[in-house]
Design an enzyme around this catalytic site. Structure first.
Site, PDB file in Angstrom:
ATOM      1  N   GLY A   1       1.710  -0.599  -5.426  1.00  0.00           N
ATOM      2  CA  GLY A   1       2.246  -0.551  -6.779  1.00  0.00           C
ATOM      3  C   GLY A   1       2.092   0.824  -7.404  1.00  0.00           C
ATOM      4  CG  LEU A   2       3.149   3.259 -11.641  1.00  0.00           C
ATOM      5  CD1 LEU A   2       3.919   4.455 -11.094  1.00  0.00           C
ATOM      6  CD2 LEU A   2       3.691   2.863 -13.020  1.00  0.00           C
TER       7      LEU A   2
ATOM      8  N   GLY B   1      -1.865   1.251  -8.109  1.00  0.00           N
ATOM      9  CA  GLY B   1      -2.648   1.261  -6.880  1.00  0.00           C
ATOM     10  C   GLY B   1      -2.292   2.409  -5.964  1.00  0.00           C
TER      11      GLY B   1
ATOM     12  CE1 TYR C   1       0.397  -8.183 -16.213  1.00  0.00           C
ATOM     13  CE2 TYR C   1       0.041  -7.020 -18.285  1.00  0.00           C
ATOM     14  CZ  TYR C   1      -0.017  -7.055 -16.903  1.00  0.00           C
ATOM     15  OH  TYR C   1      -0.492  -5.968 -16.205  1.00  0.00           O
TER      16      TYR C   1
ATOM     17  CE  LYS D   1      -3.392  -7.351 -15.632  1.00  0.00           C
ATOM     18  NZ  LYS D   1      -4.063  -6.971 -14.359  1.00  0.00           N
TER      19      LYS D   1
ATOM     20  CG  ASN E   1       3.729   1.440 -22.868  1.00  0.00           C
ATOM     21  OD1 ASN E   1       4.030   0.286 -22.639  1.00  0.00           O
ATOM     22  ND2 ASN E   1       3.427   1.865 -24.090  1.00  0.00           N
ATOM     23  CG  LEU E   2       0.355   2.972 -16.764  1.00  0.00           C
ATOM     24  CD1 LEU E   2      -0.306   2.166 -15.662  1.00  0.00           C
ATOM     25  CD2 LEU E   2      -0.439   4.233 -17.047  1.00  0.00           C
TER      26      LEU E   2
ATOM     27  CG  HIS F   1       6.831  -1.727 -17.645  1.00  0.00           C
ATOM     28  ND1 HIS F   1       6.057  -1.772 -16.512  1.00  0.00           N
ATOM     29  CD2 HIS F   1       6.433  -2.766 -18.420  1.00  0.00           C
ATOM     30  CE1 HIS F   1       5.209  -2.779 -16.597  1.00  0.00           C
ATOM     31  NE2 HIS F   1       5.410  -3.401 -17.742  1.00  0.00           N
TER      32      HIS F   1
END
Length: 341
Positions: free
Chosen positions: A30-31, A33, A153, A157, A182-183, A196
């Site tokens: 993922g983005l 990881g 979500y 978390k 936000n990434l 996103h």
């Protein structure tokens, strides 16, 4: 009787991450990881283990337990998650709350049972109430109602944050949680059905540019304010925290925000992305049409990063430069059009 093991066992540093320590990065494709994996390798960590979703289903408790019992990782970065934008969060809330709670609970409990020395849990600033005071402070958690478009979500978390906190208290574990804003960055998800906002903007403008269209349609009215953090900066922050901090350093809330402390409206960001995408096409125009019948999401979401600064870390990437690097990564095939993180 439950004793306050957290405060008695972890009152000074005894655990140090070494270059040959066995490290498990959950969600390495993922983005987040992927960025963590690259950061660890760049810093010389040589004993890193990963598993794809087909090799290890983190939603399956039996598989997770078997993996931990066999591999015995010493350190864990919990970056695996089922993520997406407003649309997919609203359409599949059951999947978002179930998958993310199961992933978190299974990994945290298996870590406890198998003596993991330190765990880093990756959350999100969507955990904060929709109308929480800005900039968002860690103490605002659970002080109001969540944003309805991603409350499933967020609840998942929050549950994992609390699980780590209570395990530290009851079992004397050393589990840290971070809440990134936000990434965006290399290897992002560009699937318009689940991405996103920033990768979706890159995809939409690039599609328009390549097809010859002179307009794009975007959700909302462009007024929400958003903060963005380059994924490589996040990775640097969490590895820094794993190397230099313990759970006790994140008290009293037991977690810390990771962001830039800077914000832009979605309308401004759309303009910046458009300028980057069309930089090599002078004279080309692309009109932005805002669909105000679609939800805006949370009106503002800016992190207070003073706690992180006191711990000794600050971001490095310039926002426009980060967008340029992300677009180049997208063009090179580094990002996937469909991806489950």
């Amino acid at each position: 009787m439950i004793t306050k093991a957290y405060y008695t066992i972890n009152n000074h540093r005894e655990i140090d991450l070494e270059k040959n320590s066995k490290i498990f990065v959950a969600g390495h494709r993922g983005l987040v990881g992927g960025a963590i994996l690259r950061n660890l390798r760049d810093k010389g960590y040589s004993n890193i283990i990963t598993r794809t979703h087909s090799e290890l289903d983190l939603c399956c408790q039996a598989e997770v337990n078997e993996f931990f019992e066999k591999e015995k990782p010493e350190y864990v970065f919990l970056a695996a998650a089922h993520v997406g934008g407003i649309g997919i969060n609203s359409e599949h809330p059951a999947r978002f709350i179930y998958d993310n709670m199961m992933i978190g609970f299974n990994v945290v409990e298996a870590s406890r049972q198998n003596g993991v020395k330190k765990l880093m849990n990756l959350g999100s600033t969507c955990i904060y109430p929709k109308m929480a005071p800005q900039p968002l402070e860690e103490k605002s958690l659970l002080t109001g109602a969540l944003e309805p478009t991603n409350d499933a979500y967020a609840m998942a978390k929050i549950s994992v944050i609390k699980l780590c906190q209570k395990y530290n208290f009851e079992y004397g574990t050393n589990y840290l949680s971070v809440m990134p804003t936000n990434l965006y960055g290399p290897g992002d998800n560009y699937d318009l059905a689940g991405s996103h906002v920033l990768p979706a903007l890159i995809r939409k403008f690039d599609d328009a540019k390549k097809s010859g269209k002179d307009e794009v349609f975007l959700w909302g009215d462009g007024s929400p304010l958003r903060e963005f953090l380059y994924s490589e900066d996040l990775a640097d922050a969490v590895v820094y925290l794993m190397e230099n901090c313990d759970a006790k350093d994140l008290l009293p809330e037991s977690f810390v925000n990771v962001g830039t402390g800077e914000e832009h409206t979605i309308k401004e960001i759309a303009g910046m992305v458009k300028d980057v995408v069309y930089a090599d096409a002078p004279g080309r125009e692309c009109k932005i049409n805002w669909d105000s019948s679609k939800p805006n999401g949370t009106p503002r979401k800016l992190c207070n990063i003073s706690k992180l600064a006191k711990l000794g870390w600050k971001p490095k990437m310039d926002f426009k430069k980060g967008i340029e690097l992300s677009y180049q990564d997208y063009l090179s095939g580094g990002g996937n059009l469909t991806k489950r993180h």
